[in-house]
Motif scaffolding. Sequence first.
Motif, PDB file in Angstrom:
ATOM      1  N   GLY A 245       0.740  -1.312  -0.030  1.00 26.06           N
ATOM      2  CA  GLY A 245       0.016   0.014  -0.053  1.00 26.06           C
ATOM      3  C   GLY A 245       1.012   1.279  -0.042  1.00 26.06           C
ATOM      4  N   ARG A 246       0.491   2.101  -0.696  1.00 22.28           N
ATOM      5  CA  ARG A 246       1.291   3.589  -0.850  1.00 22.28           C
ATOM      6  C   ARG A 246       1.567   3.997   0.627  1.00 22.28           C
ATOM      7  N   GLU A 247       0.690   4.262   1.465  1.00 20.80           N
ATOM      8  CA  GLU A 247       1.208   4.777   2.697  1.00 20.80           C
ATOM      9  C   GLU A 247       2.056   4.005   3.479  1.00 20.80           C
ATOM     10  N   ASP A 248       1.972   2.804   3.648  1.00 23.06           N
ATOM     11  CA  ASP A 248       2.958   1.758   4.531  1.00 23.06           C
ATOM     12  C   ASP A 248       4.361   2.009   3.621  1.00 23.06           C
ATOM     13  N   ALA A 249       4.376   1.665   2.220  1.00 27.13           N
ATOM     14  CA  ALA A 249       5.408   1.868   1.465  1.00 27.13           C
ATOM     15  C   ALA A 249       6.353   3.117   1.748  1.00 27.13           C
ATOM     16  N   PHE A 250       5.909   4.085   1.796  1.00 27.31           N
ATOM     17  CA  PHE A 250       6.428   5.518   1.764  1.00 27.31           C
ATOM     18  C   PHE A 250       6.966   5.563   3.274  1.00 27.31           C
ATOM     19  N   LEU A 251       6.101   5.081   4.109  1.00 30.24           N
ATOM     20  CA  LEU A 251       6.478   5.077   5.560  1.00 30.24           C
ATOM     21  C   LEU A 251       7.774   4.357   5.988  1.00 30.24           C
ATOM     22  N   LEU A 252       7.802   2.996   5.128  1.00 33.41           N
ATOM     23  CA  LEU A 252       8.952   2.242   5.048  1.00 33.41           C
ATOM     24  C   LEU A 252      10.174   2.904   4.465  1.00 33.41           C
ATOM     25  N   LEU A 253       9.930   3.507   3.377  1.00 37.12           N
ATOM     26  CA  LEU A 253      11.095   4.391   2.841  1.00 37.12           C
ATOM     27  C   LEU A 253      11.643   5.313   3.554  1.00 37.12           C
ATOM     28  N   GLU A 254      10.783   5.914   4.460  1.00 34.57           N
ATOM     29  CA  GLU A 254      11.368   7.098   5.357  1.00 34.57           C
ATOM     30  C   GLU A 254      11.888   6.429   6.599  1.00 34.57           C
ATOM     31  N   GLU A 255      11.494   5.087   7.202  1.00 34.02           N
ATOM     32  CA  GLU A 255      12.309   4.684   8.094  1.00 34.02           C
ATOM     33  C   GLU A 255      13.663   4.010   7.649  1.00 34.02           C
ATOM     34  N   ARG A 256      13.791   3.697   6.372  1.00 38.14           N
ATOM     35  CA  ARG A 256      15.207   3.153   5.766  1.00 38.14           C
ATOM     36  C   ARG A 256      15.976   4.215   5.184  1.00 38.14           C
ATOM     37  N   GLY A 257      15.676   5.496   5.409  1.00 37.55           N
ATOM     38  CA  GLY A 257      16.610   6.388   5.093  1.00 37.55           C
ATOM     39  C   GLY A 257      16.592   7.051   3.718  1.00 37.55           C
ATOM     40  N   GLY A 258      15.453   6.568   3.157  1.00 43.19           N
ATOM     41  CA  GLY A 258      15.318   7.102   1.441  1.00 43.19           C
ATOM     42  C   GLY A 258      15.541   6.095   0.823  1.00 43.19           C
ATOM     43  N   GLU A 259      15.997   4.943   0.965  1.00 46.26           N
ATOM     44  CA  GLU A 259      16.120   3.946   0.036  1.00 46.26           C
ATOM     45  C   GLU A 259      15.793   2.350   0.641  1.00 46.26           C
ATOM     46  N   ILE A 260      14.890   1.805  -0.021  1.00 46.99           N
ATOM     47  CA  ILE A 260      14.568   0.531   0.307  1.00 46.99           C
ATOM     48  C   ILE A 260      15.172  -0.442  -0.328  1.00 46.99           C
ATOM     49  N   GLU A 261      15.827  -1.619   0.383  1.00 45.12           N
ATOM     50  CA  GLU A 261      16.519  -2.582  -0.019  1.00 45.12           C
ATOM     51  C   GLU A 261      15.603  -3.877  -0.130  1.00 45.12           C
ATOM     52  N   VAL A 262      15.396  -4.627  -1.101  1.00 44.13           N
ATOM     53  CA  VAL A 262      14.499  -5.932  -1.158  1.00 44.13           C
ATOM     54  C   VAL A 262      15.756  -7.031  -1.805  1.00 44.13           C
ATOM     55  N   ASP A 263      16.082  -7.832  -1.032  1.00 40.85           N
ATOM     56  CA  ASP A 263      16.998  -9.161  -1.233  1.00 40.85           C
ATOM     57  C   ASP A 263      16.289 -10.196  -1.513  1.00 40.85           C
ATOM     58  N   CYS A 264      16.928 -10.967  -2.629  1.00 42.02           N
ATOM     59  CA  CYS A 264      16.254 -11.991  -2.909  1.00 42.02           C
ATOM     60  C   CYS A 264      16.968 -13.223  -2.057  1.00 42.02           C
ATOM     61  N   GLU A 265      16.350 -14.095  -1.158  1.00 41.28           N
ATOM     62  CA  GLU A 265      16.826 -15.101  -0.533  1.00 41.28           C
ATOM     63  C   GLU A 265      17.556 -16.181  -1.079  1.00 41.28           C
ATOM     64  N   PHE A 266      17.015 -16.384  -2.209  1.00 37.06           N
ATOM     65  CA  PHE A 266      17.558 -17.594  -3.105  1.00 37.06           C
ATOM     66  C   PHE A 266      18.894 -17.311  -3.794  1.00 37.06           C
ATOM     67  N   CYS A 267      19.323 -15.942  -4.319  1.00 45.15           N
ATOM     68  CA  CYS A 267      20.324 -15.775  -5.047  1.00 45.15           C
ATOM     69  C   CYS A 267      21.363 -14.606  -4.715  1.00 45.15           C
ATOM     70  N   ASN A 268      20.811 -13.909  -3.587  1.00 46.67           N
ATOM     71  CA  ASN A 268      21.214 -12.799  -2.959  1.00 46.67           C
ATOM     72  C   ASN A 268      21.200 -11.415  -3.661  1.00 46.67           C
ATOM     73  N   THR A 269      20.548 -11.604  -4.588  1.00 42.75           N
ATOM     74  CA  THR A 269      20.371 -10.299  -5.493  1.00 42.75           C
ATOM     75  C   THR A 269      19.700  -9.282  -5.023  1.00 42.75           C
ATOM     76  N   ARG A 270      20.262  -8.002  -4.823  1.00 41.38           N
ATOM     77  CA  ARG A 270      19.559  -6.880  -4.175  1.00 41.38           C
ATOM     78  C   ARG A 270      19.068  -6.001  -5.115  1.00 41.38           C
ATOM     79  N   TYR A 271      17.745  -5.573  -4.693  1.00 42.03           N
ATOM     80  CA  TYR A 271      16.908  -4.369  -5.616  1.00 42.03           C
ATOM     81  C   TYR A 271      16.788  -3.186  -4.674  1.00 42.03           C
ATOM     82  N   LEU A 272      17.128  -1.953  -5.196  1.00 38.46           N
ATOM     83  CA  LEU A 272      17.094  -0.882  -4.385  1.00 38.46           C
ATOM     84  C   LEU A 272      16.075   0.173  -5.181  1.00 38.46           C
TER      85      LEU A 272
END
Length: 293
Positions: A245-272
């Motif tokens: 959801g938009r509100e929670d996503a942007f709240l998470l962005l703020e909590e993470r200092g302006g960048e959200i990291e999404v890591d794949c557990e299988f191959c360790n690829t990181r998406y920013l």
Amino acid sequence: MSSQDVTQRFLFEHADVRGELVSLNQSYNEILAKHTYPEPVKALLGEMLAAAVLLSTAIKFDGLLIMQARSSGPLSTLMVECSSQQEVRAIARYSDDLSGEGLAELMPDGVLAITIDPDQGQRYQGVVALDGDSLADALAGYFDSSEQLPSRFRLLADGRTARGFMLQALPANRQTDPDERKETWNRLSVLADTLTVEELMALDNQTILHRLYHEEDVRLFDERSVSFRCSCSAERSGNALVSLGREDAFLLLEERGGEIEVDCEFCNTRYLFDRAALVELFEKARDHAQSLH
């Protein structure tokens, strides 16, 4: 033995029995290279990789086969995905103080779930206790009980190579007499049990079948390639953020200092994802929703 990653079917011409042999090298090593697993975990993960490929060839479907073993023991999770094109990925989760070897010690009171997730149609899942001394025993028990298709498995892995052998009874066709079918299955199973660890790990498929069944009429089909492929992507990771959801996503962005990291557990690829990327994600999601109306 060939270093190719392949699976190969064989069929007994005068009996309702088929089999499969799988050899994994590069794909197995690519998966292990993504993580630092202890040796016993590497071995069990390799066995499950071989098993998933064997099962993917036994079921006619287009989609994904997922094998997942869970336990309260030091090895809490083994998970393997194999597509109908024999593309595999896998992951293991374990405690830092892992000790012991083999299925019984590492995954006591474990449960194995086998899920078929077709591209079209409903998902199907079967669950069985991880009974027996090995994953091969547990799989045989699963097919003997739930599928009524007597099956035997040999699964071996040493952190470099994974090998699998499957023998499976088929519905009555060539042999309709129950006693004759039983005698044939018992004979072929006993011969399969004579295959040694060294032979399975070292010999090519044709030599193995000649060694076991030189007095039988066996047809060996062409090899099919197996490869490592992770299905993660920036798009999938972005969709996961949109689902918050938009509100929670942007709240998470703020909590993470302006960048959200999404890591794949299988191959360790990181998406920013920064603010601009997040805005674009939700604009695309809005446009897509509007196009459906």
